[in-house]
Write an enzyme that holds these catalytic residues in place. Structure first.
Site, short mmCIF file in Angstrom:
data_model
loop_
_atom_site.label_atom_id
_atom_site.label_comp_id
_atom_site.label_asym_id
_atom_site.label_seq_id
_atom_site.Cartn_x
_atom_site.Cartn_y
_atom_site.Cartn_z
N ARG A 65 -11.67 5.79 10.46
CA ARG A 65 -11.23 4.82 10.21
C ARG A 65 -12.14 3.50 9.93
O ARG A 65 -12.04 2.96 9.17
CB ARG A 65 -11.02 4.29 11.64
N HIS A 103 -8.17 -5.02 0.47
CA HIS A 103 -6.82 -4.55 0.47
C HIS A 103 -6.54 -4.99 1.82
O HIS A 103 -4.91 -5.23 0.80
CB HIS A 103 -7.46 -2.66 0.29
N ASP A 104 -6.87 -5.06 2.38
CA ASP A 104 -6.67 -5.80 3.67
C ASP A 104 -5.80 -6.69 3.09
O ASP A 104 -4.91 -7.42 4.47
CB ASP A 104 -7.14 -6.12 4.83
N ASP A 132 -9.22 -6.60 -4.76
CA ASP A 132 -8.43 -5.36 -3.21
C ASP A 132 -8.96 -3.82 -4.61
O ASP A 132 -8.62 -3.37 -5.96
CB ASP A 132 -7.18 -5.26 -3.79
N SER A 139 0.99 -1.49 0.06
CA SER A 139 0.25 -0.28 -0.39
C SER A 139 0.63 1.12 -0.10
O SER A 139 1.56 1.34 -0.72
CB SER A 139 -0.77 -0.06 1.35
#
Lengths: 196, 386
Positions: free
Chosen positions: B225, B355-356, B322, B155
């Site tokens: 967040r 994405h994680d 992602d 990232s």
């Protein structure tokens, strides 16, 4: 080393740039880098083959050839190679066309379906041939577009691709002995070296 | 040592204050600054086996192992760093740091500005990815590392790794870029702006001077967040994890109790725990650095021209689900590198984790990463340079 990979190395110039479509485990690119200081990339879609390339230190990029080569500029490689993958493509003729746009020259090898053993198998047993080279049943094979040496010759003529070299190779004793006498009947693997 | 044989065990962060002024991309200068970092493994005699881990938006120096036996969670990249793992600490000397501007010990907006003796707050200089790279190069000098075997990042960390390859081409042999991009899309920037707005519109934000006022815009940061978190997961991943399961309440008629879905309480928990441990000004600073990153801007917007300066080999990895840093973004990097005739490999990993995924266990990802790192380790052993 597969006999077709051995045969095509002579056609690749030292220190040139090569793109290998469906590069498999990256053996050809590794040999070319070692013996001829060739630089380049392999495109591959099979996860296990990609890992083998990485383990060898060969540059491999995950890309589906059926989606085309639109990400490569005209003439960006000296030679574009595709060994034993033509028969797995959805539109092989379009990929060859693209290979000739991206590379100044291209080299293609494919299993010759006109070889006597395939003909014999089909004629006698009435079933699709299954052999060492093509170890798949008809329903689960990645090979969807078989052609013969003579078929590909015709395609080249129709499309006006210039054939720099063409030959067949064989690993069987009878094939080695007779392939020059009747390439379409005795050649196991067809090899074409093309340019625009 | 921890009982887990794949763990680096108990680790102790280190810190160093750099007294040599650092000129920043924005034109301002930090007269001195502190960096907090952790190291795992041993630097070999030739100093050829050092690996730099560049962290993502909310990561920091704690990339592997635990800080104490009671530590509930290991470092943020513990799945991939440790003995026998892809970034094998038996073979590599691994360095991970809290970036400048961070809020876990390195100098940042929550630190005291030596000129005013008050927290920097919103006066902390705007940072760019290249500033981090420059400060990381100073850390390398400090540790006696002339050339990294690899600079690795996911990232935002991938952006730092790519910047390394252009700013210090002779100081790394491999650049591993995971789930990253050469620049953010408008949609990415939009999400970041929404997150920043959530923070700055919290009444406790106090124009960024919340520390002076003894306040904290917790709710704003929690919402920021939550927004970020949703974008790091995939629709499929969220669905698999939570579905439409209820945590409380029912849809039956005549029942007044409020219906709450599992996913709601999960997100709230993520937001709350984050807002208790992260500095809002740092979040703003880091998302801005993300927004402003554009690998090729100073190379005439031509990534091929940019990468023609690189002298290392590249490994790129992306994940199918992602959508924040989609596989297309990694393919653009691969294409630019191939056009620039730079060695590159690229793998697109099947995953439903969004994405994680780059931090989570995944057998193909593990194998690809491992195969590449093994090659690098073998080179280190052979003493192969460029």
């Amino acid at each position: 080393m597969r006999v077709d990979l051995d045969a095509i190395q002579d056609w690749i110039r030292p220190e040139s740039r090569v793109l290998d479509l469906g590069c498999g485990d990256g053996l050809l690119l590794e040999q070319l880098a070692r013996n001829k200081q060739v630089s380049g990339y392999g495109l591959e879609i099979d996860p296990e083959e990609i890992e083998r390339c990485i383990a060898r230190g060969v540059n491999v990029v995950e890309q589906n050839l059926d989606a085309g080569l639109g990400n490569f500029a005209d003439n960006s490689f000296d030679t574009v190679v595709m060994t034993q993958a033509l028969q797995t493509l959805r539109q092989p003729h379009l990929v060859v066309q693209e290979m000739l746009r991206v590379g100044r020259e291209c080299i293609i090898t494919f299993p010759n379906f006109g070889q006597w053993r395939a003909r014999w198998h089909l004629a006698i047993s009435g079933r699709m041939p299954v052999s060492d080279l093509l170890p798949f049943e008809w329903y689960d094979t990645p090979n969807i577009h078989f052609c013969t040496f003579r078929d590909f010759d015709l395609l080249c003529r129709e499309r006006r691709w210039t054939i720099l070299h063409r030959q067949v190779v064989s690993e069987t004793r009878i094939g080695v002995a007779l392939k020059d006498f009747s390439p379409n009947l005795f050649g196991e693997t067809a090899i074409y070296h093309l340019t625009r | 040592m921890s009982r887990d044989p794949g763990s680096v065990g108990i680790v102790v962060p280190r810190q160093h204050t750099f007294r040599e002024p650092l000129e920043l991309a924005c034109g301002r200068t930090l007269s001195e600054y502190t960096l907090v970092y952790e190291t795992y493994g041993t630097l070999n005699a030739a100093k050829s086996n050092a690996v730099l881990i560049c962290h993502a938006l909310s990561g920091h120096h704690h990339a592997a192992g635990r800080h104490s036996e009671e530590d509930k969670r290991p470092g943020w990249w513990d799945n991939y760093i440790g003995p026998g793992k892809p970034i094998d600490t038996d073979r590599f000397f691994v360095v991970s740091l809290n970036n400048l501007g961070g809020c876990h010990g390195s100098t940042g907006p929550a630190s005291i500005n030596p000129e005013t003796c008050r927290p920097w707050g919103p006066d902390f200089p705007m940072l760019r990815v290249r500033d981090w790279v420059n400060s990381q190069a100073r850390l390398a000098d400090l540790l006696g590392i002339e050339q990294w075997a690899a600079v690795i990042g996911g990232s935002l960390g991938g952006m730092q790794a790519m910047r390394w390859s252009l700013e210090y081409p002779d100081r790394l042999r491999h650049c591993v870029v995971i789930a990253s991009a050469m620049k953010l899309s408008a949609q990415n920037i939009a999400f970041n702006e929404t997150a920043r707005q959530a923070i700055t519109s919290d009444p406790d934000f106090c124009h960024g001077r919340y520390l002076d006022e003894d306040k904290l815009p917790r709710r704003g940061l929690a919402v920021a967040r939550m927004i970020g978190h949703i974008t790091y997961l995939s629709d499929d991943g969220l669905g698999k994890k939570f579905g439409r399961e209820l945590r409380s309440g029912t849809f039956e008629r005549g029942v007044e109790e409020e219906v709450e879905f599992q996913v709601q309480s999960y997100l709230r928990y993520q937001g709350d725990s984050f807002s208790g441990s992260f500095d809002p000004n740092t979040y703003i600073l880091m998302t801005r650095a993300l927004d402003y990153f554009d690998l090729a801007r100073e190379y005439g917007d031509d990534p091929v021209a940019a990468f023609s300066h690189a002298r290392c080999r590249f490994m790129l990895i992306s994940f199918t689900s992602d959508w924040r840093f989609a596989p297309e973004r990694s393919r653009e990097i691969a294409d630019a590198l191939m056009h620039a005739n730079v060695p590159v490999s690229y793998a697109e990993i099947e995953s439903s984790m969004g994405h994680d995924a780059f931090l989570l266990p995944n057998s193909r990802y593990q194998r690809v990463f491992d195969a590449y790192m093994q090659r690098i380790a073998a080179e280190c052993d052979e003493g192969v340079g460029q």
